[in-house]
Motif scaffolding. Structure first.
Motif, PDB file in Angstrom:
ATOM      1  N   ARG A  80       0.874  -1.166   0.000  1.00 21.45           N
ATOM      2  CA  ARG A  80       0.000   0.000   0.000  1.00 21.45           C
ATOM      3  C   ARG A  80       0.916   1.223   0.000  1.00 21.45           C
ATOM      4  O   ARG A  80       1.852   1.301   0.801  1.00 21.45           O
ATOM      5  CB  ARG A  80      -0.884   0.009   1.243  1.00 21.45           C
ATOM      6  CG  ARG A  80      -1.778   1.239   1.344  1.00 21.45           C
ATOM      7  CD  ARG A  80      -2.681   1.194   2.574  1.00 21.45           C
ATOM      8  NE  ARG A  80      -3.604   0.074   2.465  1.00 21.45           N
ATOM      9  CZ  ARG A  80      -3.649  -0.960   3.305  1.00 21.45           C
ATOM     10  NH1 ARG A  80      -2.830  -1.030   4.323  1.00 21.45           N
ATOM     11  NH2 ARG A  80      -4.520  -1.931   3.130  1.00 21.45           N
ATOM     12  N   VAL A  81       0.653   2.165  -0.892  1.00 21.17           N
ATOM     13  CA  VAL A  81       1.450   3.383  -0.997  1.00 21.17           C
ATOM     14  C   VAL A  81       0.578   4.553  -0.541  1.00 21.17           C
ATOM     15  O   VAL A  81      -0.570   4.686  -0.969  1.00 21.17           O
ATOM     16  CB  VAL A  81       1.938   3.603  -2.449  1.00 21.17           C
ATOM     17  CG1 VAL A  81       2.739   4.883  -2.564  1.00 21.17           C
ATOM     18  CG2 VAL A  81       2.760   2.412  -2.927  1.00 21.17           C
ATOM     19  N   SER A  82       1.131   5.396   0.327  1.00 18.23           N
ATOM     20  CA  SER A  82       0.400   6.546   0.853  1.00 18.23           C
ATOM     21  C   SER A  82       1.316   7.756   0.940  1.00 18.23           C
ATOM     22  O   SER A  82       2.542   7.619   0.953  1.00 18.23           O
ATOM     23  CB  SER A  82      -0.141   6.257   2.256  1.00 18.23           C
ATOM     24  OG  SER A  82      -0.942   5.104   2.266  1.00 18.23           O
ATOM     25  N   LEU A  83       0.700   8.930   1.012  1.00 21.93           N
ATOM     26  CA  LEU A  83       1.417  10.173   1.256  1.00 21.93           C
ATOM     27  C   LEU A  83       0.876  10.779   2.544  1.00 21.93           C
ATOM     28  O   LEU A  83      -0.333  10.911   2.704  1.00 21.93           O
ATOM     29  CB  LEU A  83       1.221  11.160   0.103  1.00 21.93           C
ATOM     30  CG  LEU A  83       1.838  10.784  -1.236  1.00 21.93           C
ATOM     31  CD1 LEU A  83       1.458  11.802  -2.304  1.00 21.93           C
ATOM     32  CD2 LEU A  83       3.351  10.677  -1.117  1.00 21.93           C
ATOM     33  N   ALA A  84       1.786  11.148   3.450  1.00 20.62           N
ATOM     34  CA  ALA A  84       1.397  11.779   4.705  1.00 20.62           C
ATOM     35  C   ALA A  84       1.785  13.252   4.658  1.00 20.62           C
ATOM     36  O   ALA A  84       2.890  13.599   4.238  1.00 20.62           O
ATOM     37  CB  ALA A  84       2.094  11.097   5.878  1.00 20.62           C
ATOM     38  N   PHE A  85       0.863  14.132   5.090  1.00 21.62           N
ATOM     39  CA  PHE A  85       1.129  15.560   5.176  1.00 21.62           C
ATOM     40  C   PHE A  85       1.870  15.820   6.479  1.00 21.62           C
ATOM     41  O   PHE A  85       1.378  15.470   7.551  1.00 21.62           O
ATOM     42  CB  PHE A  85      -0.185  16.354   5.155  1.00 21.62           C
ATOM     43  CG  PHE A  85      -0.835  16.397   3.809  1.00 21.62           C
ATOM     44  CD1 PHE A  85      -0.665  17.505   2.980  1.00 21.62           C
ATOM     45  CD2 PHE A  85      -1.613  15.343   3.354  1.00 21.62           C
ATOM     46  CE1 PHE A  85      -1.259  17.550   1.726  1.00 21.62           C
ATOM     47  CE2 PHE A  85      -2.216  15.384   2.110  1.00 21.62           C
ATOM     48  CZ  PHE A  85      -2.045  16.488   1.288  1.00 21.62           C
ATOM     49  N   LEU A  86       3.045  16.441   6.384  1.00 21.52           N
ATOM     50  CA  LEU A  86       3.855  16.698   7.574  1.00 21.52           C
ATOM     51  C   LEU A  86       3.669  18.099   8.131  1.00 21.52           C
ATOM     52  O   LEU A  86       4.054  18.364   9.266  1.00 21.52           O
ATOM     53  CB  LEU A  86       5.336  16.464   7.252  1.00 21.52           C
ATOM     54  CG  LEU A  86       5.682  15.054   6.777  1.00 21.52           C
ATOM     55  CD1 LEU A  86       7.170  14.957   6.487  1.00 21.52           C
ATOM     56  CD2 LEU A  86       5.262  14.011   7.805  1.00 21.52           C
ATOM     57  N   ASN A  87       3.101  19.016   7.334  1.00 20.34           N
ATOM     58  CA  ASN A  87       2.876  20.380   7.816  1.00 20.34           C
ATOM     59  C   ASN A  87       1.670  20.976   7.101  1.00 20.34           C
ATOM     60  O   ASN A  87       1.042  20.312   6.273  1.00 20.34           O
ATOM     61  CB  ASN A  87       4.117  21.254   7.606  1.00 20.34           C
ATOM     62  CG  ASN A  87       4.402  21.513   6.139  1.00 20.34           C
ATOM     63  OD1 ASN A  87       3.925  20.804   5.257  1.00 20.34           O
ATOM     64  ND2 ASN A  87       5.188  22.533   5.860  1.00 20.34           N
ATOM     65  N   GLY A  88       1.367  22.220   7.431  1.00 19.09           N
ATOM     66  CA  GLY A  88       0.266  22.912   6.773  1.00 19.09           C
ATOM     67  C   GLY A  88      -1.079  22.544   7.360  1.00 19.09           C
ATOM     68  O   GLY A  88      -1.177  21.818   8.356  1.00 19.09           O
ATOM     69  N   PRO A  89      -2.148  23.037   6.726  1.00 19.54           N
ATOM     70  CA  PRO A  89      -3.494  22.819   7.258  1.00 19.54           C
ATOM     71  C   PRO A  89      -3.925  21.350   7.277  1.00 19.54           C
ATOM     72  O   PRO A  89      -4.814  20.977   8.026  1.00 19.54           O
ATOM     73  CB  PRO A  89      -4.400  23.637   6.333  1.00 19.54           C
ATOM     74  CG  PRO A  89      -3.584  23.995   5.151  1.00 19.54           C
ATOM     75  CD  PRO A  89      -2.145  23.882   5.537  1.00 19.54           C
TER      76      PRO A  89
END
Length: 181
Positions: free
Chosen positions: A81-90
């Protein structure tokens, strides 16, 4: 055949390989080598055999020999499974699954049809793409104004590994690759 960068249809002239064509949408030069191209029969469209498609490669407009890379059909890593995690911002803390073998990233309201739209004025309409080629995952800048960054390095294309962090505009993202349970 379709362009590996933007997915637009590309027509090759008839004749012997190698043959080159320029994508009408993004301008990327595509080179077909080691394949027989049938001359067009009553049209400008050249059929390409699906079995020979892995023998196609792309090259940048400025350097058609040194920057070549093999192109196979994009595919998600098997059993992963490939995912992208937001590390900053809203959206910090949000995780987005990458369900496509090619995910484009662009600005909200940019009209590019990006798969993942970011609300950041530093992000171009069509900024970057994540391409999965089996177990290889590649981050590619799509000619953005402010660049795509891996650490302190502005990149055009870079292979990513699990937990790799990169920046698009002012937004930092992390690639996460996990086993499918």
């Amino acid at each position: 055949m379709t362009c590996s960068s933007c997915g637009a249809a590309i027509e090759f002239p008839g004749g012997e390989a190698p043959a080159t064509a320029v994508c009408p949408q993004c301008g990327r030069r595509v080179v077909a080598r080691d394949v027989e191209l049938a001359p067009p029969v009553g049209s400008e469209t050249v059929p390409i055999d699906v079995l020979t498609e892995p023998l196609l490669e792309t090259a940048t407009e400025t350097d058609s020999t040194a920057a070549r890379r093999p192109v196979a059909r994009p595919s998600l890593p098997p059993g992963k499974r490939v995912s992208l995690a937001f590390l900053n911002g809203p959206r910090a803390g949000d995780v987005v699954a990458v369900a496509l073998s090619r995910l484009t990233i662009g600005r909200v309201g940019g009209g590019s049809g990006a798969d993942l739209e970011l609300d950041d004025p530093q992000v171009s309409r069509a900024h970057a793409a994540i391409e999965c080629h089996g177990s290889r995952i590649v981050l590619q800048d799509l000619g953005s104004s402010n660049g795509t960054w891996f650490g302190d390095e502005r990149i055009e294309s870079r292979e990513l590994e699990d937990r790799a962090e990169f920046r698009v505009g002012s937004i930092c993202l992390m690639l996460i690759v996990t086993d499918i349970d």
